[in-house]
Motif scaffolding. Sequence first.
Motif, PDB file in Angstrom:
ATOM      1  N   ARG A  20     -68.623 -37.557 -11.013  1.00 29.72           N
ATOM      2  CA  ARG A  20     -69.908 -36.930 -11.325  1.00 29.72           C
ATOM      3  C   ARG A  20     -69.899 -36.285 -12.711  1.00 29.72           C
ATOM      4  NH1 ARG A  20     -71.698 -33.808  -5.800  1.00 29.72           N
ATOM      5  NH2 ARG A  20     -71.586 -35.624  -4.445  1.00 29.72           N
ATOM      6  N   ILE A  21     -71.039 -36.335 -13.356  1.00 31.57           N
ATOM      7  CA  ILE A  21     -71.210 -35.705 -14.666  1.00 31.57           C
ATOM      8  C   ILE A  21     -71.422 -34.205 -14.460  1.00 31.57           C
ATOM      9  CG2 ILE A  21     -72.712 -35.524 -16.693  1.00 31.57           C
ATOM     10  CD1 ILE A  21     -73.350 -38.511 -16.306  1.00 31.57           C
ATOM     11  N   VAL A  22     -70.644 -33.386 -15.183  1.00 28.79           N
ATOM     12  CA  VAL A  22     -70.814 -31.935 -15.102  1.00 28.79           C
ATOM     13  C   VAL A  22     -71.421 -31.367 -16.384  1.00 28.79           C
ATOM     14  CG1 VAL A  22     -69.029 -31.570 -13.371  1.00 28.79           C
ATOM     15  CG2 VAL A  22     -68.412 -31.491 -15.775  1.00 28.79           C
ATOM     16  N   ALA A  23     -71.329 -32.091 -17.480  1.00 24.64           N
ATOM     17  CA  ALA A  23     -71.969 -31.690 -18.738  1.00 24.64           C
ATOM     18  C   ALA A  23     -72.390 -32.954 -19.466  1.00 24.64           C
ATOM     19  CB  ALA A  23     -71.016 -30.871 -19.598  1.00 24.64           C
ATOM     20  N   SER A  24     -73.663 -33.016 -19.816  1.00 22.46           N
ATOM     21  CA  SER A  24     -74.193 -34.199 -20.482  1.00 22.46           C
ATOM     22  C   SER A  24     -74.704 -33.811 -21.863  1.00 22.46           C
ATOM     23  CB  SER A  24     -75.331 -34.790 -19.644  1.00 22.46           C
ATOM     24  OG  SER A  24     -75.870 -35.916 -20.277  1.00 22.46           O
ATOM     25  N   HIS A  25     -74.290 -34.569 -22.866  1.00 22.69           N
ATOM     26  CA  HIS A  25     -74.730 -34.331 -24.239  1.00 22.69           C
ATOM     27  C   HIS A  25     -75.131 -35.661 -24.869  1.00 22.69           C
ATOM     28  CE1 HIS A  25     -73.686 -30.091 -24.416  1.00 22.69           C
ATOM     29  NE2 HIS A  25     -72.706 -30.420 -23.611  1.00 22.69           N
ATOM     30  N   PRO A  26     -76.265 -36.236 -24.414  1.00 19.41           N
ATOM     31  CA  PRO A  26     -76.687 -37.544 -24.922  1.00 19.41           C
ATOM     32  C   PRO A  26     -76.973 -37.532 -26.423  1.00 19.41           C
ATOM     33  CG  PRO A  26     -78.415 -36.553 -23.588  1.00 19.41           C
ATOM     34  CD  PRO A  26     -77.195 -35.691 -23.442  1.00 19.41           C
ATOM     35  N   GLU A  27     -77.389 -36.390 -26.945  1.00 21.01           N
ATOM     36  CA  GLU A  27     -77.661 -36.310 -28.379  1.00 21.01           C
ATOM     37  C   GLU A  27     -76.385 -36.433 -29.206  1.00 21.01           C
ATOM     38  OE1 GLU A  27     -76.483 -32.240 -27.129  1.00 21.01           O
ATOM     39  OE2 GLU A  27     -77.730 -33.774 -26.239  1.00 21.01           O
ATOM     40  N   GLN A  28     -75.240 -36.147 -28.580  1.00 24.34           N
ATOM     41  CA  GLN A  28     -73.947 -36.288 -29.245  1.00 24.34           C
ATOM     42  C   GLN A  28     -73.185 -37.515 -28.760  1.00 24.34           C
ATOM     43  OE1 GLN A  28     -71.927 -32.582 -28.578  1.00 24.34           O
ATOM     44  NE2 GLN A  28     -73.290 -31.454 -29.935  1.00 24.34           N
ATOM     45  N   GLY A  29     -73.685 -38.168 -27.707  1.00 23.47           N
ATOM     46  CA  GLY A  29     -73.105 -39.417 -27.245  1.00 23.47           C
ATOM     47  C   GLY A  29     -71.923 -39.277 -26.304  1.00 23.47           C
ATOM     48  N   TRP A  30     -71.869 -38.190 -25.498  1.00 25.17           N
ATOM     49  CA  TRP A  30     -70.752 -38.060 -24.564  1.00 25.17           C
ATOM     50  C   TRP A  30     -71.163 -37.297 -23.317  1.00 25.17           C
ATOM     51  CZ3 TRP A  30     -69.138 -33.094 -23.402  1.00 25.17           C
ATOM     52  CH2 TRP A  30     -69.454 -32.094 -24.311  1.00 25.17           C
ATOM     53  N   ASN A  31     -70.375 -37.514 -22.247  1.00 26.71           N
ATOM     54  CA  ASN A  31     -70.520 -36.804 -20.976  1.00 26.71           C
ATOM     55  C   ASN A  31     -69.146 -36.330 -20.529  1.00 26.71           C
ATOM     56  OD1 ASN A  31     -73.349 -37.317 -20.443  1.00 26.71           O
ATOM     57  ND2 ASN A  31     -72.762 -39.427 -20.049  1.00 26.71           N
ATOM     58  N   LEU A  32     -69.107 -35.151 -19.929  1.00 31.89           N
ATOM     59  CA  LEU A  32     -67.886 -34.636 -19.312  1.00 31.89           C
ATOM     60  C   LEU A  32     -68.008 -34.851 -17.817  1.00 31.89           C
ATOM     61  CD1 LEU A  32     -65.211 -33.046 -19.335  1.00 31.89           C
ATOM     62  CD2 LEU A  32     -66.594 -30.959 -19.123  1.00 31.89           C
ATOM     63  N   LEU A  33     -67.022 -35.516 -17.228  1.00 36.75           N
ATOM     64  CA  LEU A  33     -67.022 -35.777 -15.790  1.00 36.75           C
ATOM     65  C   LEU A  33     -66.218 -34.707 -15.067  1.00 36.75           C
ATOM     66  CD1 LEU A  33     -66.465 -39.649 -15.834  1.00 36.75           C
ATOM     67  CD2 LEU A  33     -68.595 -38.348 -16.070  1.00 36.75           C
ATOM     68  N   CYS A  34     -66.433 -34.564 -13.770  1.00 33.76           N
ATOM     69  CA  CYS A  34     -65.780 -33.496 -13.013  1.00 33.76           C
ATOM     70  C   CYS A  34     -64.268 -33.677 -12.905  1.00 33.76           C
ATOM     71  CB  CYS A  34     -66.399 -33.349 -11.632  1.00 33.76           C
ATOM     72  SG  CYS A  34     -66.089 -34.704 -10.525  1.00 33.76           S
ATOM     73  N   ASN A  35     -63.755 -34.847 -13.230  1.00 34.22           N
ATOM     74  CA  ASN A  35     -62.308 -35.062 -13.220  1.00 34.22           C
ATOM     75  C   ASN A  35     -61.675 -34.762 -14.585  1.00 34.22           C
ATOM     76  OD1 ASN A  35     -63.209 -37.271 -14.646  1.00 34.22           O
ATOM     77  ND2 ASN A  35     -62.515 -38.791 -13.166  1.00 34.22           N
TER      78      ASN A  35
END
Length: 63
Positions: A20-35
């Motif tokens: 699951r995504i816990v932090a999304s930053h589409p304007e910067q082109g990355w997502n942090l997943l819960c793992n």
Amino acid sequence: MCRHLPACPVASSSDAEVARIVASHPEQGWNLLCNGLLVFDDTGQLLPDGRVVDPHRLELIAV
């Protein structure tokens, strides 16, 4: 890091990107997943231990 059930796959597993995504930053082109995995729009990854996974996007070749 994952606290929900069923638990997401660990960052080093082959299916780590389904966490699951816990932090999304589409304007910067990355997502942090819960793992702990950072997933970039170009399909590259940064593992929690600092290792880099090169982009693995499949490219179609016109024939």
